[in-house]
Design a protein around this motif. Sequence first.
Motif, PDB file in Angstrom:
ATOM      1  N   ARG A   1      48.888   8.111  86.567  1.00  0.00           N
ATOM      2  CA  ARG A   1      49.016   6.457  86.403  1.00  0.00           C
ATOM      3  C   ARG A   1      49.464   5.840  87.721  1.00  0.00           C
ATOM      4  O   ARG A   1      50.504   6.252  88.133  1.00  0.00           O
ATOM      5  N   ALA A   2      48.534   5.053  88.417  1.00  0.00           N
ATOM      6  CA  ALA A   2      49.125   4.573  89.598  1.00  0.00           C
ATOM      7  C   ALA A   2      49.733   3.529  89.376  1.00  0.00           C
ATOM      8  O   ALA A   2      49.334   2.651  88.601  1.00  0.00           O
ATOM      9  N   GLY A   3      50.833   3.287  89.957  1.00  0.00           N
ATOM     10  CA  GLY A   3      51.973   2.233  89.838  1.00  0.00           C
ATOM     11  C   GLY A   3      52.891   1.953  90.754  1.00  0.00           C
ATOM     12  O   GLY A   3      52.822   2.600  92.081  1.00  0.00           O
ATOM     13  N   ASP A   4      53.836   1.127  90.673  1.00  0.00           N
ATOM     14  CA  ASP A   4      54.583   0.922  91.924  1.00  0.00           C
ATOM     15  C   ASP A   4      55.547   2.277  91.800  1.00  0.00           C
ATOM     16  O   ASP A   4      55.918   2.822  90.730  1.00  0.00           O
ATOM     17  N   THR A   5      55.838   2.665  92.999  1.00  0.00           N
ATOM     18  CA  THR A   5      56.741   3.843  93.099  1.00  0.00           C
ATOM     19  C   THR A   5      57.883   3.493  94.173  1.00  0.00           C
ATOM     20  O   THR A   5      57.965   2.587  94.713  1.00  0.00           O
ATOM     21  N   LEU A   6      58.925   4.292  94.056  1.00  0.00           N
ATOM     22  CA  LEU A   6      59.908   4.013  95.044  1.00  0.00           C
ATOM     23  C   LEU A   6      59.731   4.803  96.481  1.00  0.00           C
ATOM     24  O   LEU A   6      60.541   4.541  97.510  1.00  0.00           O
ATOM     25  N   PHE A   7      58.643   5.474  96.557  1.00  0.00           N
ATOM     26  CA  PHE A   7      58.359   5.968  97.714  1.00  0.00           C
ATOM     27  C   PHE A   7      57.143   5.210  98.559  1.00  0.00           C
ATOM     28  O   PHE A   7      56.208   5.036  98.353  1.00  0.00           O
TER      29      PHE A   7
ATOM     30  N   THR B   1      39.862  18.991  86.107  1.00  0.00           N
ATOM     31  CA  THR B   1      40.764  19.886  86.620  1.00  0.00           C
ATOM     32  C   THR B   1      41.463  20.389  85.432  1.00  0.00           C
ATOM     33  O   THR B   1      42.398  21.313  85.468  1.00  0.00           O
ATOM     34  N   GLY B   2      41.272  19.586  84.024  1.00  0.00           N
ATOM     35  CA  GLY B   2      42.375  20.022  83.030  1.00  0.00           C
ATOM     36  C   GLY B   2      43.613  19.456  82.850  1.00  0.00           C
ATOM     37  O   GLY B   2      44.522  19.375  82.056  1.00  0.00           O
ATOM     38  N   TYR B   3      43.739  18.079  83.836  1.00  0.00           N
ATOM     39  CA  TYR B   3      44.875  17.375  83.917  1.00  0.00           C
ATOM     40  C   TYR B   3      44.635  15.993  83.402  1.00  0.00           C
ATOM     41  O   TYR B   3      43.268  15.650  83.583  1.00  0.00           O
ATOM     42  N   ARG B   4      45.601  15.290  82.722  1.00  0.00           N
ATOM     43  CA  ARG B   4      45.312  13.849  82.759  1.00  0.00           C
ATOM     44  C   ARG B   4      45.233  12.854  83.924  1.00  0.00           C
ATOM     45  O   ARG B   4      46.144  13.476  84.709  1.00  0.00           O
ATOM     46  N   PRO B   5      44.776  12.103  84.163  1.00  0.00           N
ATOM     47  CA  PRO B   5      44.880  11.193  85.416  1.00  0.00           C
ATOM     48  C   PRO B   5      46.379  10.728  85.519  1.00  0.00           C
ATOM     49  O   PRO B   5      46.857  10.277  84.449  1.00  0.00           O
TER      50      PRO B   5
ATOM     51  N   GLU C   1      55.083  19.972  86.131  1.00  0.00           N
ATOM     52  CA  GLU C   1      53.776  20.433  86.534  1.00  0.00           C
ATOM     53  C   GLU C   1      53.342  18.825  87.015  1.00  0.00           C
ATOM     54  O   GLU C   1      52.861  18.597  88.362  1.00  0.00           O
ATOM     55  N   TYR C   2      53.542  17.706  86.147  1.00  0.00           N
ATOM     56  CA  TYR C   2      53.051  16.388  86.594  1.00  0.00           C
ATOM     57  C   TYR C   2      53.610  15.793  87.974  1.00  0.00           C
ATOM     58  O   TYR C   2      53.373  14.998  88.466  1.00  0.00           O
ATOM     59  N   PHE C   3      55.101  15.770  87.898  1.00  0.00           N
ATOM     60  CA  PHE C   3      55.889  15.412  89.171  1.00  0.00           C
ATOM     61  C   PHE C   3      55.196  16.027  90.285  1.00  0.00           C
ATOM     62  O   PHE C   3      55.013  15.291  91.082  1.00  0.00           O
ATOM     63  N   GLY C   4      55.027  17.298  90.374  1.00  0.00           N
ATOM     64  CA  GLY C   4      54.433  17.950  91.365  1.00  0.00           C
ATOM     65  C   GLY C   4      53.035  17.224  91.705  1.00  0.00           C
ATOM     66  O   GLY C   4      52.794  16.939  93.000  1.00  0.00           O
ATOM     67  N   LEU C   5      52.122  17.220  90.871  1.00  0.00           N
ATOM     68  CA  LEU C   5      50.928  16.566  91.024  1.00  0.00           C
ATOM     69  C   LEU C   5      51.034  14.943  91.631  1.00  0.00           C
ATOM     70  O   LEU C   5      50.097  14.774  92.485  1.00  0.00           O
ATOM     71  N   ALA C   6      52.025  14.577  90.984  1.00  0.00           N
ATOM     72  CA  ALA C   6      52.101  13.098  91.651  1.00  0.00           C
ATOM     73  C   ALA C   6      52.872  13.052  92.980  1.00  0.00           C
ATOM     74  O   ALA C   6      52.274  12.352  93.758  1.00  0.00           O
ATOM     75  N   VAL C   7      53.915  13.883  93.319  1.00  0.00           N
ATOM     76  CA  VAL C   7      54.283  13.890  94.886  1.00  0.00           C
ATOM     77  C   VAL C   7      53.039  14.443  95.552  1.00  0.00           C
ATOM     78  O   VAL C   7      52.973  13.847  96.637  1.00  0.00           O
ATOM     79  N   GLU C   8      52.179  15.538  95.320  1.00  0.00           N
ATOM     80  CA  GLU C   8      51.088  15.870  96.016  1.00  0.00           C
ATOM     81  C   GLU C   8      50.115  14.787  96.278  1.00  0.00           C
ATOM     82  O   GLU C   8      49.640  14.628  97.572  1.00  0.00           O
ATOM     83  N   SER C   9      49.962  14.054  95.269  1.00  0.00           N
ATOM     84  CA  SER C   9      48.699  12.745  95.217  1.00  0.00           C
ATOM     85  C   SER C   9      49.431  11.559  96.363  1.00  0.00           C
ATOM     86  O   SER C   9      48.948  10.938  97.220  1.00  0.00           O
ATOM     87  N   LEU C  10      50.843  11.387  96.178  1.00  0.00           N
ATOM     88  CA  LEU C  10      51.580  10.485  97.029  1.00  0.00           C
ATOM     89  C   LEU C  10      51.287  10.956  98.532  1.00  0.00           C
ATOM     90  O   LEU C  10      51.023  10.250  99.550  1.00  0.00           O
TER      91      LEU C  10
END
Length: 86
Positions: free
Chosen positions: A80-86, A74-78, A22-31
Amino acid sequence: MGIEQAWCLTLTTNAVIAWTTEYFGLAVESLRRGGRHVDDEVLAHISPAHSENVNFFGAIEVDIDAELAQLGPTGYRPLRAGDTLF
């Protein structure tokens, strides 16, 4: 280890993997919302079972009150913004 313990460990591990998915999906959507290109071909090779938060062999300790305090509207933890490979 008894069969009940094995079932509990399996259930817990599956819950952690579902949470990670679920959080992978949220992270990809945010990116992607931020204008970053995230290739679906790369995502096809990412497994939530191979993440540092999945512990197949030990105790998983969670501070429930601290975790609940971090939930946003939204019921989710925020994320973590950081360095990514994308």
